[in-house]
Design an enzyme around this catalytic site. Structure first.
Site, PDB file in Angstrom:
ATOM      1  N   ASN A  57      42.482  31.198  85.663  1.00  0.00           N
ATOM      2  CA  ASN A  57      42.151  29.861  86.159  1.00  0.00           C
ATOM      3  C   ASN A  57      43.354  28.961  85.882  1.00  0.00           C
ATOM      4  O   ASN A  57      43.597  28.588  84.743  1.00  0.00           O
ATOM      5  CB  ASN A  57      40.896  29.365  85.417  1.00  0.00           C
TER       6      ASN A  57
ATOM      7  N   LYS B  24      43.881  25.960  86.779  1.00  0.00           N
ATOM      8  CA  LYS B  24      43.554  24.534  86.634  1.00  0.00           C
ATOM      9  C   LYS B  24      44.535  23.678  87.456  1.00  0.00           C
ATOM     10  O   LYS B  24      44.975  24.104  88.513  1.00  0.00           O
ATOM     11  CB  LYS B  24      43.539  24.148  85.153  1.00  0.00           C
TER      12      LYS B  24
ATOM     13  N   HIS C 154      32.607  24.988  86.111  1.00  0.00           N
ATOM     14  CA  HIS C 154      33.473  25.022  84.922  1.00  0.00           C
ATOM     15  C   HIS C 154      33.160  23.805  84.047  1.00  0.00           C
ATOM     16  O   HIS C 154      32.860  22.724  84.564  1.00  0.00           O
ATOM     17  CB  HIS C 154      34.940  25.015  85.363  1.00  0.00           C
TER      18      HIS C 154
ATOM     19  N   GLU D 179      34.981  21.801  82.541  1.00  0.00           N
ATOM     20  CA  GLU D 179      35.789  20.605  82.825  1.00  0.00           C
ATOM     21  C   GLU D 179      35.228  19.858  84.027  1.00  0.00           C
ATOM     22  O   GLU D 179      35.274  18.629  84.101  1.00  0.00           O
ATOM     23  CB  GLU D 179      37.265  21.003  83.044  1.00  0.00           C
TER      24      GLU D 179
ATOM     25  N   GLU E 287      31.653  30.515  78.651  1.00  0.00           N
ATOM     26  CA  GLU E 287      32.806  29.811  78.099  1.00  0.00           C
ATOM     27  C   GLU E 287      32.336  28.735  77.125  1.00  0.00           C
ATOM     28  O   GLU E 287      31.974  27.628  77.556  1.00  0.00           O
ATOM     29  CB  GLU E 287      33.606  29.148  79.224  1.00  0.00           C
TER      30      GLU E 287
ATOM     31  N   GLY F 292      40.916  25.970  75.692  1.00  0.00           N
ATOM     32  CA  GLY F 292      42.169  25.233  75.517  1.00  0.00           C
ATOM     33  C   GLY F 292      42.415  24.763  74.096  1.00  0.00           C
ATOM     34  O   GLY F 292      43.294  23.952  73.846  1.00  0.00           O
TER      35      GLY F 292
ATOM     36  N   SER G 177      40.370  30.458  75.275  1.00  0.00           N
ATOM     37  CA  SER G 177      41.524  30.866  74.467  1.00  0.00           C
ATOM     38  C   SER G 177      41.722  32.383  74.402  1.00  0.00           C
ATOM     39  O   SER G 177      42.090  32.928  73.355  1.00  0.00           O
ATOM     40  CB  SER G 177      41.431  30.275  73.067  1.00  0.00           C
TER      41      SER G 177
HETATM   42  P1  PGA Z   1      41.703  28.639  78.120  1.00  0.00           P
HETATM   43  O1  PGA Z   1      40.772  28.182  79.341  1.00  0.00           O
HETATM   44  O2  PGA Z   1      41.933  30.113  78.266  1.00  0.00           O
HETATM   45  O3  PGA Z   1      42.949  27.826  78.248  1.00  0.00           O
HETATM   46  O4  PGA Z   1      40.943  28.337  76.862  1.00  0.00           O
HETATM   47  C1  PGA Z   1      39.729  28.973  79.802  1.00  0.00           C
HETATM   48  C2  PGA Z   1      39.024  28.289  80.943  1.00  0.00           C
HETATM   49  O5  PGA Z   1      38.930  27.065  80.938  1.00  0.00           O
HETATM   50  O6  PGA Z   1      38.560  28.950  81.901  1.00  0.00           O
END
Ligand code: PGA
Length: 251
Positions: A9, A11, A95, A97, A167, A173, A213
């Site tokens: 992803n 982003k 997601h 976010e 998640e 992140g 992560s």
């Molecule tokens: P990350 O993000 O691997 O940077 O923690 C995962 C995601 O948001 O799908």
């Protein structure tokens, strides 16, 4: 047997030229691998050109969101047909976010799944709890509500054709990965929920990805868990070495 799926992803990162550079490098690096399904989800602007590069390769293409209407006066939105037209075959839905910054709800997730599947896009449906919810011991309650409402009224054929990503919001992140045990506990919960609501057959075929992560150093342990079938990778999907490293370490 469930085939491992590693999805990147991206982003809101990478211009078209940056995207093409990474994709060309990934394509070269992964040319011989055939044991893991790999999908990348660049920003909308790069989809079409990335699709041209990926054509005929072993890397699939996904988008990061979509709108549930077929078309109309929805400034700034993108439909399932448009994603299909740009070459995508997967789409991330719900997601955290999007839920946090753009007020997405389980109801919009539900409508988006239906819209995506109507154009044969495979949804990667995200669920997961915040740190506060985990600390209040409400993880499974929160995930169950997201499943119940997000997958509301979906028939078995629809469940068969989607992917779920667990998640935990506190692990995204942050560099703070769920332990394999913590992740497995929720993955098992999700699988059992599908089994109870639908069937053993559907639950045992469902791919459930872990996200939060994920990196080359922790994928092995995560993927070693019985109900973890792959990963949705953010930060580590932005560089060839770390993304290819994750794929390599799956085996
Ligand atoms: P990350 O993000 O691997 O940077 O923690 C995962 C995601 O948001 O799908």
């Amino acid at each position: 047997m469930r085939r491992t799926l590693i999805a990147g992803n991206w982003k809101m990162y990478k211009t078209i030229s940056e995207a093409l550079e990474l994709v060309n490098n990934l394509k070269r690096e992964l040319v011989d691998q055939d044991t893991v399904d790999v999908v990348i989800c660049p920003p909308y602007t790069a989809l079409s050109e990335v699709s041209d590069i990926l054509n005929g390769s072993n890397i699939g293409l996904g988008a990061q969101d979509l709108h549930w209407e077929e078309q109309g006066a929805f400034t700034g939105e993108i439909s399932a047909a448009m994603l299909k037209d740009a070459g995508a075959t997967f789409v991330i839905i719900g997601h955290s976010e999007r839920r946090k910054y753009f007020f997405e709800t389980d109801q919009s997730v539900n409508k988006k799944i239906i819209a995506a599947q109507s154009k044969n896009l495979t949804p990667i449906v995200c669920v997961g709890e915040t740190l506060e919810e985990r600390e209040e011991n409400r993880t499974t309650q929160v995930v169950e509500k997201q499943l119940k409402q997000g997958l509301k009224n979906l028939n078995p054929e629809s469940i068969e054709k989607l992917v779920i990503a667990y998640e935990p919001v506190w692990a995204i992140g942050t560099g703070r990965t769920a332990t394999p045990g913590q992740a497995e506990e929720v993955h098992e919960f999700i699988r059992n929920w599908i089994k109870a609501e639908y069937s053993e057959e559907l639950s045992s075929g469902l791919r459930i990805l872990y996200g939060g992560s994920v990196k080359p150093s922790n994928i092995k342990e995560l993927i070693g868990q019985p109900d973890i079938d792959g990963a949705l990778v953010g930060g580590a999907s932005l560089e060839k070495d770390s993304f290819a490293g994750i794929i390599r370490n799956v085996k």
